[in-house]
Design a protein around this motif. Structure first.
Motif, PDB file in Angstrom:
ATOM      1  N   TYR A   1       0.822  -1.207   0.000  1.00 16.34           N
ATOM      2  CA  TYR A   1       0.000   0.000   0.000  1.00 16.34           C
ATOM      3  C   TYR A   1       0.857   1.258   0.000  1.00 16.34           C
ATOM      4  O   TYR A   1       0.501   2.274  -0.603  1.00 16.34           O
ATOM      5  N   ARG A   2       1.997   1.196   0.689  1.00 10.89           N
ATOM      6  CA  ARG A   2       2.870   2.366   0.734  1.00 10.89           C
ATOM      7  C   ARG A   2       3.485   2.631  -0.647  1.00 10.89           C
ATOM      8  O   ARG A   2       3.597   3.784  -1.074  1.00 10.89           O
ATOM      9  N   LEU A   3       3.861   1.577  -1.360  1.00 11.41           N
ATOM     10  CA  LEU A   3       4.447   1.745  -2.688  1.00 11.41           C
ATOM     11  C   LEU A   3       3.409   2.158  -3.714  1.00 11.41           C
ATOM     12  O   LEU A   3       3.710   2.865  -4.674  1.00 11.41           O
ATOM     13  N   ASN A   4       2.169   1.712  -3.514  1.00 12.09           N
ATOM     14  CA  ASN A   4       1.121   1.903  -4.510  1.00 12.09           C
ATOM     15  C   ASN A   4       0.371   3.215  -4.297  1.00 12.09           C
ATOM     16  O   ASN A   4      -0.848   3.272  -4.420  1.00 12.09           O
ATOM     17  N   GLY A   5       1.124   4.282  -4.003  1.00 17.65           N
ATOM     18  CA  GLY A   5       0.477   5.580  -3.872  1.00 17.65           C
ATOM     19  C   GLY A   5      -0.147   6.028  -5.177  1.00 17.65           C
ATOM     20  O   GLY A   5      -1.210   6.643  -5.206  1.00 17.65           O
ATOM     21  N   ALA A   6       0.528   5.730  -6.277  1.00 15.31           N
ATOM     22  CA  ALA A   6      -0.010   5.963  -7.617  1.00 15.31           C
ATOM     23  C   ALA A   6       0.429   4.797  -8.483  1.00 15.31           C
ATOM     24  O   ALA A   6       1.598   4.392  -8.450  1.00 15.31           O
ATOM     25  N   HIS A   7      -0.492   4.248  -9.238  1.00 13.36           N
ATOM     26  CA  HIS A   7      -0.207   3.058 -10.049  1.00 13.36           C
ATOM     27  C   HIS A   7      -0.230   3.436 -11.526  1.00 13.36           C
ATOM     28  O   HIS A   7      -1.236   3.924 -12.038  1.00 13.36           O
ATOM     29  N   ILE A   8       0.900   3.217 -12.198  1.00 16.09           N
ATOM     30  CA  ILE A   8       1.015   3.477 -13.633  1.00 16.09           C
ATOM     31  C   ILE A   8       1.225   2.140 -14.333  1.00 16.09           C
ATOM     32  O   ILE A   8       2.166   1.411 -14.013  1.00 16.09           O
ATOM     33  N   MET A   9       0.348   1.812 -15.268  1.00 12.85           N
ATOM     34  CA  MET A   9       0.446   0.549 -15.998  1.00 12.85           C
ATOM     35  C   MET A   9       0.883   0.824 -17.432  1.00 12.85           C
ATOM     36  O   MET A   9       0.212   1.545 -18.163  1.00 12.85           O
ATOM     37  N   LEU A  10       2.029   0.265 -17.819  1.00 14.64           N
ATOM     38  CA  LEU A  10       2.566   0.485 -19.158  1.00 14.64           C
ATOM     39  C   LEU A  10       2.049  -0.595 -20.107  1.00 14.64           C
ATOM     40  O   LEU A  10       2.137  -1.786 -19.801  1.00 14.64           O
ATOM     41  N   PRO A  11       1.524  -0.206 -21.264  1.00 17.01           N
ATOM     42  CA  PRO A  11       0.957  -1.200 -22.187  1.00 17.01           C
ATOM     43  C   PRO A  11       2.047  -1.999 -22.881  1.00 17.01           C
ATOM     44  O   PRO A  11       3.158  -1.492 -23.111  1.00 17.01           O
ATOM     45  N   PRO A  12       1.775  -3.249 -23.246  1.00 18.90           N
ATOM     46  CA  PRO A  12       2.751  -4.018 -24.028  1.00 18.90           C
ATOM     47  C   PRO A  12       2.888  -3.434 -25.425  1.00 18.90           C
ATOM     48  O   PRO A  12       1.973  -2.788 -25.945  1.00 18.90           O
ATOM     49  N   LEU A  13       4.035  -3.671 -26.052  1.00 18.39           N
ATOM     50  CA  LEU A  13       4.330  -3.072 -27.350  1.00 18.39           C
ATOM     51  C   LEU A  13       3.328  -3.516 -28.414  1.00 18.39           C
ATOM     52  O   LEU A  13       2.962  -2.730 -29.296  1.00 18.39           O
ATOM     53  N   ARG A  14       2.859  -4.758 -28.358  1.00 21.17           N
ATOM     54  CA  ARG A  14       1.935  -5.266 -29.382  1.00 21.17           C
ATOM     55  C   ARG A  14       0.600  -4.536 -29.366  1.00 21.17           C
ATOM     56  O   ARG A  14      -0.145  -4.578 -30.348  1.00 21.17           O
ATOM     57  N   GLU A  15       0.254  -3.862 -28.246  1.00 22.89           N
ATOM     58  CA  GLU A  15      -1.008  -3.140 -28.159  1.00 22.89           C
ATOM     59  C   GLU A  15      -0.860  -1.650 -28.432  1.00 22.89           C
ATOM     60  O   GLU A  15      -1.863  -0.930 -28.487  1.00 22.89           O
ATOM     61  N   ARG A  16       0.368  -1.189 -28.612  1.00 22.85           N
ATOM     62  CA  ARG A  16       0.588   0.240 -28.813  1.00 22.85           C
ATOM     63  C   ARG A  16       0.303   0.641 -30.256  1.00 22.85           C
ATOM     64  O   ARG A  16       0.639  -0.083 -31.201  1.00 22.85           O
ATOM     65  N   HIS A  17      -0.307   1.816 -30.425  1.00 21.67           N
ATOM     66  CA  HIS A  17      -0.645   2.333 -31.741  1.00 21.67           C
ATOM     67  C   HIS A  17       0.508   3.097 -32.374  1.00 21.67           C
ATOM     68  O   HIS A  17       0.389   3.528 -33.520  1.00 21.67           O
ATOM     69  N   ASP A  18       1.579   3.287 -31.624  1.00 20.92           N
ATOM     70  CA  ASP A  18       2.709   4.067 -32.140  1.00 20.92           C
ATOM     71  C   ASP A  18       3.927   3.195 -32.406  1.00 20.92           C
ATOM     72  O   ASP A  18       5.063   3.666 -32.342  1.00 20.92           O
ATOM     73  N   LEU A  19       3.692   1.925 -32.745  1.00 15.85           N
ATOM     74  CA  LEU A  19       4.810   1.013 -32.988  1.00 15.85           C
ATOM     75  C   LEU A  19       5.677   1.498 -34.147  1.00 15.85           C
ATOM     76  O   LEU A  19       6.908   1.439 -34.085  1.00 15.85           O
ATOM     77  N   GLY A  20       5.045   1.991 -35.218  1.00 12.69           N
ATOM     78  CA  GLY A  20       5.827   2.495 -36.340  1.00 12.69           C
ATOM     79  C   GLY A  20       6.705   3.667 -35.949  1.00 12.69           C
ATOM     80  O   GLY A  20       7.859   3.780 -36.382  1.00 12.69           O
ATOM     81  N   TRP A  21       6.178   4.547 -35.120  1.00 14.98           N
ATOM     82  CA  TRP A  21       6.953   5.696 -34.627  1.00 14.98           C
ATOM     83  C   TRP A  21       8.144   5.225 -33.803  1.00 14.98           C
ATOM     84  O   TRP A  21       9.268   5.712 -33.965  1.00 14.98           O
ATOM     85  N   MET A  22       7.900   4.254 -32.906  1.00 16.61           N
ATOM     86  CA  MET A  22       8.984   3.744 -32.072  1.00 16.61           C
ATOM     87  C   MET A  22      10.044   3.056 -32.921  1.00 16.61           C
ATOM     88  O   MET A  22      11.256   3.178 -32.664  1.00 16.61           O
ATOM     89  N   LEU A  23       9.605   2.368 -33.945  1.00 10.74           N
ATOM     90  CA  LEU A  23      10.529   1.690 -34.851  1.00 10.74           C
ATOM     91  C   LEU A  23      11.451   2.703 -35.532  1.00 10.74           C
ATOM     92  O   LEU A  23      12.680   2.518 -35.593  1.00 10.74           O
ATOM     93  N   ASP A  24      10.882   3.789 -36.037  1.00 12.55           N
ATOM     94  CA  ASP A  24      11.688   4.805 -36.712  1.00 12.55           C
ATOM     95  C   ASP A  24      12.662   5.481 -35.749  1.00 12.55           C
ATOM     96  O   ASP A  24      13.788   5.823 -36.132  1.00 12.55           O
TER      97      ASP A  24
END
Length: 650
Positions: A495-518
């Motif tokens: 609970y102390r660590l989870n003051g704010a929870h940020i969940m990062l999406p997997p690369l296969r679900e990201r819409h900016d894969l082409g941008w990241m590739l470039d």
């Protein structure tokens, strides 16, 4: 259904039929009996129908949390402090929104199945029209702090529970949230919850005042109390006034006091002079430099004496109009090329860059959690101080204690003669990033909790702790809640660590894969810009965009580095990509598409080169709009030689 439940249902039905004066129900408070009547006559609830708690799915819960996200961050410290007071007595702490949905929860996850079944859990809907008479729902209906104890509950399913609640109001007098402490079992006497009720009221007031002070931090704030001794530290009443002296906000106590004593209209919008026997121009007499007992003031039309501390708005430096717009810090903005899910997480994180709240980053292996943590650090006021990354899974268990906390000379067998500063002390003033926190040995979790709670570290062999000032960001790809339930991870540390929870999406679900590739194509392994950026054959790009990337950004970087090394003359063909799991199936599925891609892309590239990259001329020649041509160029990874993306890789 057992005898106690049948008797309870009969009592509720008698009150519903005979009214508040029903003889068998006089052992229950009138506020409880009135709620029973509402449940039957207004909410149309059937007392004979026993139902389990309503738990909202994760998506709907997130909608409720998002609507009050800033308030949740403010309230979190109060919830944690309250939980420390009551956890040893079997209570859990709930915070609900004004509709009765539990948006924050602190409790022992070892008992999660029982807590979830009872509704003492995140996402539980405790509104009176769903759950009947209960602590949260009846608090919302009446606006009062109260205890709903055992068979005070309307639904016989909830008879074992004791729930004590207090309302939290916003600065405009509207109910904002409900603070609740509940237990699965309790002594039979309702008087046993008297101290719990007082405690919840105190912390509800703390949360309400903290939210008020944050909201009106740029305005005049008036603190008032009936006695001068605690005025500066813990005022009873809070008012916010604008530069003309009109009230623009108040806490609940101030609203009740002033509307009762002045017998006038609502406090909001009232001029200072109508509320107090003083002029707004005289506020200088009530500033901090004067002793508190010399800051007395009386209410208008009343002899009631109060003591006041007036805090003026902070000085605002003039800024260009464009600087007033909310912009993302560039280190965070550079992490996304327009993926909606990632953008939402970045925007949330941007509001917390300088917050002391600990942050938990979760996501699959390789999704860039350390890069995200570095971007947070570089976006904050701590950026000139150290960023210390600790991989809790990479340090041997026998060494992790001394690595983290440090040690004095000769404090254990093998300790050096000069001692050693631990990584926690190395991060003093900056950010401590604890990667793979789920792998930290349980024996050390209590010591880490003390660092987070007390902001001090005790090296091995030392007798006096040393203060540290740091921001803690933890990360894991594990399910920490599951580890808590298994007894492998401390719930209080979670609970102390989870003051704010940020969940990062997997690369296969990201819409900016082409941008990241470039971007990765334009950078070397250290992140420095390349003078000559390799080009991707359309078939190779199609394969890269279709791959599932189980290793996420880490796998993508390795593939790009390999292809860049083996390709000829700066042109990456499909055959230059390494063999990866599933590569053969992906190639087979892409074969027809790759052939078509190669043909179309080649023709487009020939037109552009023939026109010396005059996009307008080529669009006219092909009979399409320039935007359509740009979209086709983006689809096949074609860009003008003079237009390379040279942003820094995350």
């Amino acid at each position: 259904m057992h005898l106690q439940q049948r008797e309870h249902i009969a009592t509720v039905m008698q009150v519903a039929g005979d009214g508040l004066a029903s003889g068998h129900a006089t052992v229950h408070d009138e506020i409880i009996r009135a709620s029973w009547q509402r449940c039957v006559h207004e909410h149309r609830l059937d007392p004979t129908r026993m139902q389990e708690a309503v738990i909202l799915p994760r998506e709907r819960l997130r909608e409720h949390q998002d609507q009050m996200e800033e308030f949740l961050h403010i309230a979190r410290h109060g919830l944690e402090t309250l939980y420390q007071q009551v956890a040893g007595m079997g209570y859990c702490v709930l915070l609900t929104d004004a509709r009765g949905v539990t948006v924050d929860f602190l409790g022992d996850l070892v008992f999660e199945p029982s807590l979830r079944k009872a509704g003492l859990y995140l996402g539980a809907d405790w509104s009176e029209h769903h759950a009947g008479t209960c602590g949260v729902g009846t608090c919302i209906a009446t606006g009062e702090a109260l205890t709903v104890h055992l068979d005070d509950h309307f639904d016989a399913t909830h008879i074992p529970l004791t729930c004590t609640t207090a309302p939290v109001y916003d600065a405009l007098g509207q109910l904002n949230a409900v603070l609740d402490i509940s237990a699965l079992t309790s002594p039979s006497a309702k008087q046993s919850q008297h101290l719990a009720l007082q405690l919840v009221k105190v912390y509800a007031n703390h949360v309400e005042n903290a939210s008020f002070l944050h909201r009106f931090r740029h305005d005049w704030i008036l603190r008032l109390s009936g006695a001068p001794q605690f005025l500066d530290m813990n005022p009873e009443y809070l008012l916010a006034v604008d530069t003309t002296g009109r009230v623009i906000g108040h806490n609940r106590r101030a609203q009740l006091l002033l509307e009762a004593d002045t017998n006038g209209p609502p406090v909001l919008g009232q001029p200072f002079e109508r509320l107090f026997n003083a002029s707004f121009n005289d506020l200088g007499r009530f500033v901090h430099v004067r002793p508190s007992d010399q800051r007395a003031i009386t209410l208008a039309g009343s002899a009631r004496l109060l003591f006041m501390l007036a805090a003026p708005p902070p000085v605002r430096w003039a800024a260009p109009a464009q600087a007033l717009e909310r912009k993302l810090p560039s280190p965070l903005a550079g992490l996304s090329g327009g993926d909606p899910a990632l953008d939402r997480q970045i925007e949330r994180a941007a509001r917390l860059v300088n917050s002391p709240v600990s942050m938990l980053l979760t996501g699959e292996t390789g999704t860039g959690k350390e890069y995200f943590a570095k971007a947070l650090h570089e976006s904050s006021e701590r950026r000139r101080q150290p960023f210390v990354a600790v991989n809790c899974a990479a340090i041997p268990e026998t060494l992790i204690e001394s690595e983290l906390f440090g040690h004095l000379p000769g404090s254990f067998s093998g300790a050096g003669p000069k001692g050693k500063r631990g990584l926690i002390q190395e991060a003093d003033g900056g950010t401590l990033f604890l990667d793979e926190i789920g792998d930290m040995p349980r024996a050390l979790q209590g010591r880490l909790l003390r660092v987070l709670a007390e902001r001090e570290v005790l090296p091995i062999g030392a007798t006096r702790p040393m203060p540290v000032n740091l921001r803690v960001i933890a990360a894991t790809h594990c399910d920490l809640e599951a580890l808590v339930r298994e007894g492998c991870f401390r719930d209080d540390l979670y609970y102390r660590l989870n003051g704010a929870h940020i969940m990062l999406p997997p690369l296969r679900e990201r819409h900016d894969l082409g941008w990241m590739l470039d971007r990765m194509l334009g950078r070397d392994v250290s992140g420095a810009a390349l003078k000559e950026v390799p080009e991707l054959a359309p078939a190779a790009r199609a394969w890269l965009l279709a791959h599932r990337w189980p290793g996420n950004l880490r796998e993508l970087r390795n593939v790009i580095e390999y292809a860049r090394t083996v390709c000829s003359q700066g042109y990456i063909e499909l055959g230059d990509l390494p063999d990866t799991p599933g590569a053969a199936a992906t190639l087979q599925a892409l074969a027809p598409r790759a052939a078509a891609a190669t043909s179309e892309a080649t023709q487009l590239l020939q037109h552009l080169r023939a026109a010396r990259w005059n996009v307008t001329a080529v669009a006219r020649q092909l009979g399409i709009s320039r935007m359509t041509l740009y979209r086709r160029m983006k689809r096949w990874g074609i860009s003008s030689p003079n237009q390379r993306d040279d942003q820094v890789l995350p």
